[in-house]
Design an enzyme around this catalytic site. Structure first.
Site, PDB file in Angstrom:
ATOM      1  N   ARG A  73      11.291 -39.209 -20.667  1.00  0.00           N
ATOM      2  CA  ARG A  73      11.477 -38.414 -18.872  1.00  0.00           C
ATOM      3  C   ARG A  73      12.625 -39.329 -17.526  1.00  0.00           C
ATOM      4  O   ARG A  73      11.490 -41.120 -18.159  1.00  0.00           O
ATOM      5  CB  ARG A  73      10.095 -38.388 -18.252  1.00  0.00           C
ATOM      6  CG  ARG A  73       9.937 -37.882 -17.035  1.00  0.00           C
ATOM      7  CD  ARG A  73      10.132 -36.569 -16.398  1.00  0.00           C
ATOM      8  NE  ARG A  73      10.131 -35.589 -16.857  1.00  0.00           N
ATOM      9  CZ  ARG A  73      10.220 -34.318 -17.002  1.00  0.00           C
ATOM     10  NH1 ARG A  73      11.021 -34.169 -16.508  1.00  0.00           N
ATOM     11  NH2 ARG A  73       9.347 -33.206 -17.523  1.00  0.00           N
ATOM     12  N   HIS A 169      21.815 -34.041 -16.766  1.00  0.00           N
ATOM     13  CA  HIS A 169      20.881 -33.830 -15.660  1.00  0.00           C
ATOM     14  C   HIS A 169      19.733 -35.356 -15.120  1.00  0.00           C
ATOM     15  O   HIS A 169      18.816 -35.802 -15.661  1.00  0.00           O
ATOM     16  CB  HIS A 169      19.682 -33.232 -16.607  1.00  0.00           C
ATOM     17  CG  HIS A 169      17.393 -32.888 -15.530  1.00  0.00           C
ATOM     18  ND1 HIS A 169      17.477 -33.416 -14.995  1.00  0.00           N
ATOM     19  CD2 HIS A 169      17.131 -31.174 -15.747  1.00  0.00           C
ATOM     20  CE1 HIS A 169      16.207 -33.096 -14.742  1.00  0.00           C
ATOM     21  NE2 HIS A 169      15.992 -31.944 -15.252  1.00  0.00           N
ATOM     22  N   GLU A 273      22.199 -33.246 -10.359  1.00  0.00           N
ATOM     23  CA  GLU A 273      22.930 -32.926 -12.296  1.00  0.00           C
ATOM     24  C   GLU A 273      23.893 -32.348 -11.995  1.00  0.00           C
ATOM     25  O   GLU A 273      24.371 -31.031 -11.076  1.00  0.00           O
ATOM     26  CB  GLU A 273      21.343 -32.042 -12.871  1.00  0.00           C
ATOM     27  CG  GLU A 273      20.075 -32.499 -12.473  1.00  0.00           C
ATOM     28  CD  GLU A 273      19.262 -31.082 -12.757  1.00  0.00           C
ATOM     29  OE1 GLU A 273      18.995 -30.064 -13.505  1.00  0.00           O
ATOM     30  OE2 GLU A 273      17.765 -31.613 -11.783  1.00  0.00           O
TER      31      GLU A 273
HETATM   32  C1  BG6 Z   1      15.707 -29.091 -12.987  1.00  0.00           C
HETATM   33  C2  BG6 Z   1      15.039 -28.131 -12.889  1.00  0.00           C
HETATM   34  O1  BG6 Z   1      16.329 -29.440 -13.972  1.00  0.00           O
HETATM   35  O2  BG6 Z   1      14.549 -29.825 -14.449  1.00  0.00           O
HETATM   36  C3  BG6 Z   1      13.338 -27.763 -13.047  1.00  0.00           C
HETATM   37  O3  BG6 Z   1      15.840 -27.517 -11.755  1.00  0.00           O
HETATM   38  C4  BG6 Z   1      12.593 -28.540 -13.863  1.00  0.00           C
HETATM   39  O4  BG6 Z   1      12.656 -26.615 -12.615  1.00  0.00           O
HETATM   40  C5  BG6 Z   1      13.018 -29.858 -13.501  1.00  0.00           C
HETATM   41  O5  BG6 Z   1      11.411 -28.991 -13.076  1.00  0.00           O
HETATM   42  C6  BG6 Z   1      12.458 -30.548 -14.995  1.00  0.00           C
HETATM   43  O6  BG6 Z   1      12.766 -29.635 -16.373  1.00  0.00           O
HETATM   44  P1  BG6 Z   1      11.719 -30.895 -17.507  1.00  0.00           P
HETATM   45  O7  BG6 Z   1      11.889 -29.312 -18.509  1.00  0.00           O
HETATM   46  O8  BG6 Z   1      12.766 -32.007 -17.807  1.00  0.00           O
HETATM   47  O9  BG6 Z   1      10.060 -31.148 -16.538  1.00  0.00           O
END
Ligand code: BG6
Length: 301
Positions: A73, A169, A273
């Protein structure tokens, strides 16, 4: 493995491979221009702090627990070969499999200005081939210095075209989500994912007062985070990407996620992102290569 990696790709005092508590291998970069780290699982950049900044520019959750097969995360997850949910099979992982599988190091070096360069290649397995049966090489090159440059390159080594969705991301560290604004996307159309999926147009700067989850389409614009609390701007410039996702979970969703850094880690990050999604997914012709490049820079004001 660590010894072999350090022998073949380590750079004296500048690039070192270590094993973390969970057994994952992390490349640690410490040069005259910055400090950075990158987990080999997922080719996941975990941190980056240029010398000019007293606070990291890339945000990493204090609650993230790196583990085999699990996404970290924070940092800069690589979403590939699709973005968001898989188009037809909900059993396949959201944002694709690239961020949770092993990658191997294929090259390292030092740039003329002293920045450290590292290139990783995704290692396909039976499981990834089941979800993505195409022949290709996926490489990520990270150049960490006073700026951070990331190049995600998809080479189609097969005999037929394929389509990919993708994202870097990146979670950026900010002083407080209520005290930043993002410029660069004025006038752009976006799919608003909060409360359904509606097409809207951006009016002026982006400011945050609740959950925000937007896919801006048909834009190659540079974005700037203006951070009044940390007194700095973060510039995000890109090429080979026509979508930009702006995401912050806000309190309720952050609490449900459980790994955003209790109690209020979510206030100290925003994701800008660099993406190709929805109408901007990319067809890579047989024998061709597609590369998305993103450069991050921070400036104190
Ligand atoms: C973003 C999405 O790119 O990533 C969101 O637009 C999503 O909808 C977020 O909640 C986090 O995603 P993840 O899979 O890493 O929890």
């Amino acid at each position: 493995m660590i010894t072999a990696l350090n022998t073949q790709f380590g750079i004296n005092g500048q690039l070192t491979f270590v094993e973390d508590a969970s057994g994952l291998v992390v490349a640690q970069i410490d040069n005259a221009l910055c400090r950075a780290s990158l987990c080999l699982q997922g080719a996941h950049l975990m941190s980056w702090q240029p010398e000019s900044q007293t606070v990291p520019v890339v945000w990493l959750s204090r609650d993230t627990k790196p583990a085999a097969g699990k996404s970290i995360r924070g940092g800069a997850p690589v979403c590939w070969p699709w973005f968001g949910a898989h188009a037809s099979d909900s059993a396949f992982p959201g944002h694709g499999f690239a961020r949770t599988v092993p990658w191997r190091v294929i090259e390292s070096g030092t740039e003329p200005d002293g920045a450290t360069r590292l290139t990783l290649r995704l290692v396909p397995s039976d499981k990834t081939r089941m979800q993505w049966p195409h022949d290709c090489n996926l490489d990520l090159t990270v150049i960490a210095g006073e700026t951070l440059r990331m190049e995600l390159s998809t080479e189609n080594t097969g005999a037929s075209d394929f389509v990919i969705g993708e994202a870097l991301h990146t979670y950026l560290q900010i002083g407080d989500i209520g005290a930043v604004r993002v410029t660069g996307l004025e006038g752009c159309e976006y799919w608003d994912k909060v409360g359904g999926s509606n097409l809207r147009r951006q009016d002026g700067d982006i400011v945050f007062s609740g959950e925000t989850d937007r896919v801006y389409v048909n834009t190659a614009a540079q974005c700037v985070i203006h951070d009044d609390k940390l007194k700095r701007r973060i510039y995000i410039a890109k090429s080979g990407s026509l979508s930009t996702v702006v995401w912050t979970p806000w309190i309720e969703k952050a609490n449900k996620m459980g790994d955003m850094g209790q109690p209020d880690g979510w206030r100290e990050m925003v994701c800008i992102e660099s993406v190709n999604a929805l109408e901007n997914v990319v067809t890579v012709a047989a024998g061709a290569r597609h590369t998305m490049i993103v450069e991050y820079r921070a400036e104190s004001v």
